[in-house]
Design a protein around this motif. Structure first.
Motif, PDB file in Angstrom:
ATOM      1  N   PHE A  56       0.811  -1.218   0.000  1.00 54.04           N
ATOM      2  CA  PHE A  56       0.000   0.000   0.000  1.00 54.04           C
ATOM      3  C   PHE A  56       0.844   1.268   0.000  1.00 54.04           C
ATOM      4  N   CYS A  57       2.168   1.121  -0.118  1.00 53.44           N
ATOM      5  CA  CYS A  57       3.086   2.269  -0.184  1.00 53.44           C
ATOM      6  C   CYS A  57       3.685   2.314  -1.588  1.00 53.44           C
ATOM      7  N   ARG A  58       3.715   3.497  -2.168  1.00 52.16           N
ATOM      8  CA  ARG A  58       4.331   3.685  -3.485  1.00 52.16           C
ATOM      9  C   ARG A  58       5.330   4.828  -3.408  1.00 52.16           C
ATOM     10  N   VAL A  59       6.502   4.603  -3.974  1.00 57.07           N
ATOM     11  CA  VAL A  59       7.541   5.622  -4.059  1.00 57.07           C
ATOM     12  C   VAL A  59       7.961   5.681  -5.516  1.00 57.07           C
ATOM     13  N   ASN A  66      11.065  14.701  -9.278  1.00 56.60           N
ATOM     14  CA  ASN A  66      10.837  14.840  -7.840  1.00 56.60           C
ATOM     15  C   ASN A  66      10.333  13.527  -7.268  1.00 56.60           C
ATOM     16  N   LEU A  67      10.595  13.321  -5.979  1.00 58.44           N
ATOM     17  CA  LEU A  67      10.183  12.106  -5.292  1.00 58.44           C
ATOM     18  C   LEU A  67       8.719  12.205  -4.888  1.00 58.44           C
ATOM     19  N   GLN A  98       2.506  13.001  -1.188  1.00 59.56           N
ATOM     20  CA  GLN A  98       3.319  14.203  -1.097  1.00 59.56           C
ATOM     21  C   GLN A  98       4.443  14.108  -2.118  1.00 59.56           C
ATOM     22  N   VAL A  99       4.809  15.246  -2.684  1.00 61.76           N
ATOM     23  CA  VAL A  99       5.926  15.329  -3.624  1.00 61.76           C
ATOM     24  C   VAL A  99       7.049  16.100  -2.945  1.00 61.76           C
ATOM     25  N   TYR A 100       8.259  15.558  -3.010  1.00 59.81           N
ATOM     26  CA  TYR A 100       9.430  16.166  -2.388  1.00 59.81           C
ATOM     27  C   TYR A 100      10.443  16.517  -3.467  1.00 59.81           C
ATOM     28  N   VAL A 101      10.959  17.730  -3.434  1.00 54.53           N
ATOM     29  CA  VAL A 101      12.015  18.157  -4.357  1.00 54.53           C
ATOM     30  C   VAL A 101      13.329  17.595  -3.819  1.00 54.53           C
TER      31      VAL A 101
END
Length: 142
Positions: A56-59, A66-67, A98-101
């Protein structure tokens, strides 16, 4: 003596009914606690995801490089025992995205993630000095 509003029984009930309804789902949403660490060779992000399976986790990396971290609520609806019922049910998971730079010195094709003991860990290796290519050349002036 001044009246105290909190002693009136209608006051908390009015706010509970206002804030605890389906019109305001963002009020109930929570983000996972996150730790971010750095050492000489990598960055590490740790997300608290107790009870969430790794499925249930996606990266991922988006089109901008961006991550993007997504944690989905996949509650299994089980048949309840007919002899008992819940008087109060508070176990709940919210969806999170959430998107992380990323820093410029991250090797994007070597990012790794794992879920272990309720923690989603993302490791992002840094560019080593050997990988940094310095291009020196003479530029002709026209």
């Amino acid at each position: 003596m001044l009246p105290v509003m909190s002693s009136n029984s209608w006051f908390p009930t009015m706010f509970d009914e206002f804030f605890n309804n389906d019109w305001m789902p963002k009020m109930k949403a929570t983000a996972p606690a996150i730790n971010v660490k750095e050492n000489g060779s990598e960055y590490t992000m740790e997300f608290a995801v107790p009870g969430i399976k790794k499925e249930f986790c996606r990266v991922s990396l988006n089109n901008d490089g961006n991550l993007e971290v997504t944690i989905e609520n996949k509650m299994e609806h089980k048949e309840e025992n007919k002899k008992e019922h819940y008087l109060r049910r508070e176990f709940n998971y919210s969806n999170y995205q959430q998107v992380y730079v990323l820093p410029k010195d991250v090797v994007k094709d070597k990012i790794a993630a794992k879920v272990d003991n309720g923690v989603l860990t993302i490791t992002m290796p840094k560019v080593t000095k050997d990988e940094v290519k310095k291009i020196q050349r003479q530029i002709d002036i026209a």
